[in-house]
Design a protein around this motif. Structure first.
Motif, PDB file in Angstrom:
ATOM      1  N   ASP A 174      19.933 -80.318 -47.716  1.00 16.10           N
ATOM      2  CA  ASP A 174      18.740 -80.789 -47.026  1.00 16.10           C
ATOM      3  C   ASP A 174      18.312 -82.134 -47.602  1.00 16.10           C
ATOM      4  N   ALA A 175      18.129 -83.110 -46.741  1.00 18.23           N
ATOM      5  CA  ALA A 175      17.807 -84.465 -47.192  1.00 18.23           C
ATOM      6  C   ALA A 175      16.450 -84.542 -47.876  1.00 18.23           C
ATOM      7  N   SER A 176      15.525 -83.658 -47.507  1.00 22.71           N
ATOM      8  CA  SER A 176      14.180 -83.693 -48.080  1.00 22.71           C
ATOM      9  C   SER A 176      14.083 -82.956 -49.409  1.00 22.71           C
ATOM     10  N   ALA A 177      15.133 -82.250 -49.788  1.00 24.00           N
ATOM     11  CA  ALA A 177      15.100 -81.470 -51.026  1.00 24.00           C
ATOM     12  C   ALA A 177      15.339 -82.371 -52.233  1.00 24.00           C
ATOM     13  N   PRO A 178      14.768 -82.021 -53.378  1.00 21.93           N
ATOM     14  CA  PRO A 178      15.042 -82.780 -54.601  1.00 21.93           C
ATOM     15  C   PRO A 178      16.469 -82.523 -55.072  1.00 21.93           C
ATOM     16  N   ASN A 179      16.867 -83.193 -56.116  1.00 21.74           N
ATOM     17  CA  ASN A 179      18.212 -83.024 -56.656  1.00 21.74           C
ATOM     18  C   ASN A 179      18.347 -81.640 -57.284  1.00 21.74           C
ATOM     19  N   LEU A 180      19.238 -80.832 -56.712  1.00 21.62           N
ATOM     20  CA  LEU A 180      19.413 -79.453 -57.176  1.00 21.62           C
ATOM     21  C   LEU A 180      20.726 -79.267 -57.927  1.00 21.62           C
ATOM     22  N   THR A 181      21.362 -80.351 -58.323  1.00 19.89           N
ATOM     23  CA  THR A 181      22.688 -80.258 -58.929  1.00 19.89           C
ATOM     24  C   THR A 181      22.710 -79.351 -60.142  1.00 19.89           C
ATOM     25  N   ILE A 182      21.742 -79.508 -61.042  1.00 22.93           N
ATOM     26  CA  ILE A 182      21.730 -78.716 -62.268  1.00 22.93           C
ATOM     27  C   ILE A 182      21.515 -77.244 -61.961  1.00 22.93           C
ATOM     28  N   TYR A 183      20.668 -76.959 -60.980  1.00 26.99           N
ATOM     29  CA  TYR A 183      20.400 -75.563 -60.622  1.00 26.99           C
ATOM     30  C   TYR A 183      21.604 -74.946 -59.925  1.00 26.99           C
ATOM     31  N   LEU A 184      22.259 -75.720 -59.075  1.00 32.16           N
ATOM     32  CA  LEU A 184      23.439 -75.218 -58.379  1.00 32.16           C
ATOM     33  C   LEU A 184      24.570 -74.944 -59.368  1.00 32.16           C
ATOM     34  N   ALA A 185      24.730 -75.838 -60.336  1.00 35.78           N
ATOM     35  CA  ALA A 185      25.759 -75.633 -61.359  1.00 35.78           C
ATOM     36  C   ALA A 185      25.469 -74.370 -62.167  1.00 35.78           C
ATOM     37  N   ALA A 186      24.184 -74.159 -62.496  1.00 35.16           N
ATOM     38  CA  ALA A 186      23.803 -72.958 -63.244  1.00 35.16           C
ATOM     39  C   ALA A 186      24.072 -71.703 -62.426  1.00 35.16           C
ATOM     40  N   ALA A 187      23.785 -71.768 -61.125  1.00 33.48           N
ATOM     41  CA  ALA A 187      24.009 -70.611 -60.250  1.00 33.48           C
ATOM     42  C   ALA A 187      25.495 -70.278 -60.164  1.00 33.48           C
ATOM     43  N   ILE A 188      26.330 -71.294 -60.046  1.00 29.74           N
ATOM     44  CA  ILE A 188      27.781 -71.068 -59.983  1.00 29.74           C
ATOM     45  C   ILE A 188      28.286 -70.461 -61.290  1.00 29.74           C
ATOM     46  N   LEU A 189      27.784 -70.984 -62.412  1.00 31.01           N
ATOM     47  CA  LEU A 189      28.181 -70.449 -63.718  1.00 31.01           C
ATOM     48  C   LEU A 189      27.769 -68.988 -63.857  1.00 31.01           C
ATOM     49  N   LEU A 190      26.535 -68.679 -63.477  1.00 30.79           N
ATOM     50  CA  LEU A 190      26.049 -67.298 -63.588  1.00 30.79           C
ATOM     51  C   LEU A 190      26.820 -66.368 -62.658  1.00 30.79           C
ATOM     52  N   THR A 191      27.164 -66.864 -61.474  1.00 31.80           N
ATOM     53  CA  THR A 191      27.956 -66.050 -60.546  1.00 31.80           C
ATOM     54  C   THR A 191      29.299 -65.694 -61.163  1.00 31.80           C
ATOM     55  N   GLY A 192      29.909 -66.658 -61.844  1.00 29.38           N
ATOM     56  CA  GLY A 192      31.172 -66.391 -62.518  1.00 29.38           C
ATOM     57  C   GLY A 192      31.019 -65.426 -63.682  1.00 29.38           C
ATOM     58  N   LEU A 193      29.939 -65.595 -64.451  1.00 27.29           N
ATOM     59  CA  LEU A 193      29.706 -64.712 -65.602  1.00 27.29           C
ATOM     60  C   LEU A 193      29.427 -63.280 -65.165  1.00 27.29           C
ATOM     61  N   VAL A 194      28.634 -63.135 -64.108  1.00 23.26           N
ATOM     62  CA  VAL A 194      28.339 -61.784 -63.617  1.00 23.26           C
ATOM     63  C   VAL A 194      29.607 -61.134 -63.080  1.00 23.26           C
ATOM     64  N   GLY A 195      30.403 -61.899 -62.347  1.00 22.03           N
ATOM     65  CA  GLY A 195      31.658 -61.360 -61.848  1.00 22.03           C
ATOM     66  C   GLY A 195      32.584 -60.939 -62.973  1.00 22.03           C
ATOM     67  N   THR A 196      32.680 -61.765 -64.005  1.00 25.38           N
ATOM     68  CA  THR A 196      33.497 -61.430 -65.165  1.00 25.38           C
ATOM     69  C   THR A 196      32.987 -60.164 -65.841  1.00 25.38           C
ATOM     70  N   SER A 197      31.672 -60.022 -65.903  1.00 26.15           N
ATOM     71  CA  SER A 197      31.075 -58.832 -66.510  1.00 26.15           C
ATOM     72  C   SER A 197      31.440 -57.572 -65.746  1.00 26.15           C
ATOM     73  N   ARG A 198      31.379 -57.653 -64.412  1.00 22.07           N
ATOM     74  CA  ARG A 198      31.711 -56.479 -63.601  1.00 22.07           C
ATOM     75  C   ARG A 198      33.184 -56.096 -63.749  1.00 22.07           C
ATOM     76  N   LEU A 199      34.042 -57.102 -63.873  1.00 20.27           N
ATOM     77  CA  LEU A 199      35.466 -56.827 -64.068  1.00 20.27           C
ATOM     78  C   LEU A 199      35.726 -56.267 -65.460  1.00 20.27           C
ATOM     79  N   LEU A 200      35.051 -56.823 -66.456  1.00 19.55           N
ATOM     80  CA  LEU A 200      35.227 -56.367 -67.831  1.00 19.55           C
ATOM     81  C   LEU A 200      34.819 -54.910 -67.987  1.00 19.55           C
ATOM     82  N   LEU A 201      33.771 -54.516 -67.275  1.00 18.56           N
ATOM     83  CA  LEU A 201      33.297 -53.133 -67.349  1.00 18.56           C
ATOM     84  C   LEU A 201      34.112 -52.190 -66.476  1.00 18.56           C
ATOM     85  N   GLY A 202      35.043 -52.730 -65.716  1.00 22.10           N
ATOM     86  CA  GLY A 202      35.881 -51.900 -64.877  1.00 22.10           C
ATOM     87  C   GLY A 202      35.189 -51.369 -63.643  1.00 22.10           C
TER      88      GLY A 202
END
Length: 227
Positions: A174-202
């Protein structure tokens, strides 16, 4: 049973495939609970309200708290109470919903709450459009998850984290939105960590988590077109 090698202070140690270092498992459990599907929508809405309040320009603190309260009731409180009641009535085997069949009724009940909050917000005068899009995304993602659950144990964590991340991707376009790069990067990282956690726990296979992410991305895309 298949084995893996783990590096410890005593060198390489052999362990069962389903076992891992206790600190890793503890972290995996922590992330699984912290980013449980009943909490993730609440985090996103709190982010929109208080971290990047560009969607709620002019809203009073009382209005923001009221919006967050509605989100808590429909996305967290009612789903949790519903699952506890189902367990108490013996309709599900565990509140962890580890069995695919146990997830059917909770999916249906949660869909009712998700549809209701979207319907309410859609009819509120002055409700931000992106809030309505997000509410519809959650409902559609849960609906797709219910259908997918017929064929596989699709990851609810994958659906929740995927919805949050996909929605932030939509906001960043969205052109009117502020820069969300840092938040988007954090969300992607957390998505990966949560997925890894679910796999690690079987709890899931990689495919089940990926299908959860795909279902949520599709839901956000559809919601952005029709909301």
């Amino acid at each position: 049973m298949a084995t893996k090698l783990f590096v410890t202070s005593e060198g390489l140690q052999q362990a069962d495939e389903k076992q891992a270092h206790w600190m890793l498992r503890a972290t995996a459990h922590f992330l699984s609970y912290l980013f449980h599907p009943v909490f993730v929508p609440l985090y996103v809405i709190a982010f929109l309200l208080f971290t990047e309040p560009f969607l709620f320009v002019g809203a009073s603190p009382q209005e923001k708290v009221l919006t967050l309260g509605r989100a808590f009731i429909n996305y967290t409180f009612f789903p949790l109470i519903s699952v506890l009641l189902l367990k108490g009535l013996g309709l599900i085997g565990s509140i962890k919903l580890q069995d695919r069949k146990d997830r059917i009724i909770p999916f249906i009940i949660c869909n009712i709450w998700y549809f209701w909050i979207w319907y309410v917000w859609r009819g509120l005068p002055g409700a931000p459009q992106f809030l309505i899009v997000f509410a519809l995304s959650v409902f559609l993602a849960s609906s797709i998850g219910l259908l997918a659950n017929i064929y596989l144990k699709i990851s609810m964590h994958g659906i929740a984290m995927g919805t949050a991340t996909s929605f932030l991707c939509l906001l960043s376009l969205d052109a009117s939105a502020p820069n969300l790069t840092i938040y988007l990067a954090a969300a992607i990282l957390l998505t990966g960590l949560v997925g890894t956690s679910r796999l690690l726990l079987g709890e899931h296979s990689p495919g089940e988590y990926y299908w959860g992410l795909a279902a949520s991305a599709l839901a956000v895309f559809i919601a952005s077109l029709v909301a």
